[in-house]
Design an enzyme around this catalytic site. Sequence first.
Site, PDB file in Angstrom:
ATOM      1  N   THR A  81      37.508 -34.105 -15.858  1.00 16.91           N
ATOM      2  CA  THR A  81      38.794 -33.669 -15.285  1.00 16.91           C
ATOM      3  C   THR A  81      39.439 -34.886 -14.614  1.00 16.91           C
ATOM      4  O   THR A  81      40.114 -35.649 -15.272  1.00 16.91           O
ATOM      5  CB  THR A  81      38.615 -32.502 -14.287  1.00 16.91           C
ATOM      6  OG1 THR A  81      37.670 -32.865 -13.299  1.00 16.91           O
ATOM      7  CG2 THR A  81      38.149 -31.243 -15.003  1.00 16.91           C
ATOM      8  N   THR A  98      29.470 -30.957  -6.721  1.00 14.97           N
ATOM      9  CA  THR A  98      30.323 -30.195  -7.623  1.00 14.97           C
ATOM     10  C   THR A  98      30.396 -30.807  -8.960  1.00 14.97           C
ATOM     11  O   THR A  98      30.938 -31.877  -9.125  1.00 14.97           O
ATOM     12  CB  THR A  98      31.762 -30.256  -7.176  1.00 14.97           C
ATOM     13  OG1 THR A  98      31.824 -29.708  -5.936  1.00 14.97           O
ATOM     14  CG2 THR A  98      32.651 -29.501  -8.126  1.00 14.97           C
TER      15      THR A  98
END
Lengths: 411, 411
Positions: free
Chosen positions: A156, A193
Amino acid sequence: MIIFDNYTPVDGGVCAANGFTAGGLCAGIKQGSTKPDLAIIYSSVDCRAAALYTTNKVKGAPLVVTKEHLKNGKARAIIVNSGNANTCNANGLEIAEKMCEITARELRIDPDDVIVASTGVIGQPLSIEPFETHIPLLATELTRFGGDRACLSIMTTDTRQKQFAVEFMLGGKTCFLGGICKGSGMIHPNMATMLCFVTTDAAINAETLDKALRFVNGVTFNRVSVDGDTSTNDIVTVLANGLAGNTEITSEDSPEYEAFVGALYAVMVNLARETARDGEGATKLLECIVSGASTDTIAASVAKSVIGSSLLKAAIFAADANWGRILCAIGYAEGEFEINKVAVRLQSNAGEISVCAGGSGVPFDEDTAHEILLEDEVRILVDLQSGDCTAAAWGCDLTYDYVKINAEYRS
Amino acid sequence: MIIFDNYTPVDGGVCAANGFTAGGLCAGIKQGSTKPDLAIIYSSVDCRAAALYTTNKVKGAPLVVTKEHLKNGKARAIIVNSGNANTCNANGLEIAEKMCEITARELRIDPDDVIVASTGVIGQPLSIEPFETHIPLLATELTRFGGDRACLSIMTTDTRQKQFAVEFMLGGKTCFLGGICKGSGMIHPNMATMLCFVTTDAAINAETLDKALRFVNGVTFNRVSVDGDTSTNDIVTVLANGLAGNTEITSEDSPEYEAFVGALYAVMVNLARETARDGEGATKLLECIVSGASTDTIAASVAKSVIGSSLLKAAIFAADANWGRILCAIGYAEGEFEINKVAVRLQSNAGEISVCAGGSGVPFDEDTAHEILLEDEVRILVDLQSGDCTAAAWGCDLTYDYVKINAEYRS
């Protein structure tokens, strides 16, 4: 004790192990982008599987579906998209299940053997259409060399591909273990994460694989922080297909268990460090190594506290040896220890310097310290001088670009 | 229950209460600066005193000395400097004690009745010389109008003066209570990093004053975060000199206790909010109000988690209604609650909008949401829909300037 020296780095990432293929393509999920955003990782035979999930109460729909599918400790394929986290959507579970169904249909396996994961913006509507269209295409393109494409497709805000693989021996058999991961922002234990997918051709049963994963995750991804935000979509999985032909590892007492853990650690610590290095906006990898702690928990708590301090991270960005901020962060770590014994040194390829001893500042040359901190890998060595336990944690500096990336994430 | 409406704001800050004088000047402690950096607050008569200190294991030397001096619950004066935290210095205690001695000598009071505090860079050598030279001068300049100068003198990276005072009634007597505070970076519960000095002419005994301070601090400064860093020098003190002539409040059951707590809350919540608003680099005050929690602890935990999220704070800087980050932060708050019930609204002077209900996104107009978030005070309203407890917490946005200020703090 982890054996660190029993492996050799090899190419191939998540496809380094025998029997694994992968691929990735652009399915149009990242809106207005031509970047790849859909990946499949596939094993030609059944795998033992283990996974760990975010501790956030908000859990992405894919995690719920994956958890259900892995109840039997078995899997064959992973379907994963970037560009949309499929989290906090009313129809999220339905979409996650459908992703598994389509993947299973195309690969001619059981939907229950598919692991599904998503990463990207939370709470953005997601349609099944791109998956209907692109999974069939992707399923025909899986190759032994597709690990790279898969790695690209899960990124991302990541700026670097994060993949690593090793060759190692188990009972005279050559084994491979490799992984890919993504993660840049919303990174905090537990668990940093990210998505992390590890594959191996070693033979190990599901229960022992789960133990190995929990242990290694505890000292790798659970020691990484970029911004203190624990994501909703964290998942780490390991698939072991046994094609290496070693005698199956069936317990922690098995003579090969430590060698397996060593290989898993080698791959995961590399991915964890690269995740910290690629923290949003980061210019430096920050490593804190704590020694002399009375317990492992205190060592880890201090290391995580140091790499988590926004103030220190901003100072490191400026290569400013503001060591008071290190001591401040040590001081608010949990656990009992005597602050008056603490010694701190700064270290990098440019040298090493002592800045604090017995909890107070020591005279040091600011220019030398600045040179040390200008390097792109900086180590902070903390000695608590009250025991034999050690721990490491990884973070990065806090920069203008972190703010820029996150202020403009959805635009 | 706090009574919020029994007071009238007045001018005068820390000198609003009868019997208090103050002053501030430049003693050259802030190197290369002509800004004031030394302040005294003084009461013409003995005061009951209470104080709270940082929970950091690293404690500034002044805190250790102050704690010792306040053992008897009595004080007359406060000596405080900015520009150097007098923390982690080998001769810190000696200097802090000497600061008290010089102040006491000049004011002709007992050194044991002096509170000492310091704020600024940690671990920087500090000499007694500027205090020897300037305290005698400053002691002659204390006036009823010196609250402003004192307030200026304790600022470091603060961009605004933070002071507030109220008039209120206790048993038919007019009382005043006012305070000053500094704090901008290294702000995190417990306790928001700062110095806060409150004075009042109400009569209240030391034990009850301590209780009131603990309670009010818990719902004000302990609910503020700028950057998650708990400082080494936090101190909040209240001095009560009794000159208002009310019957002394001697217990929590006293009929006037609630009115006193209401006035203390009015001042401290104002200072706490202003501290968040003035967070390093901040452009907005971020207020999170949680309702519908099953316990006060959960309400506070959720509110603090929301205002503490770096990702959300960066999004708020860009006025981006990325509510998934709010839900993510709610999800990693401690305490048990059902995430599927959570509703979130955004509110400011520009309006209010619902962005999430039942834990999932609801359709909303992005332009309206953007307008709401462009205001300089933004409220995030979280309804957990599982009880009657509420809590508020305060923070700010995360901006380029936060990084700039902290990367260059020592240069």
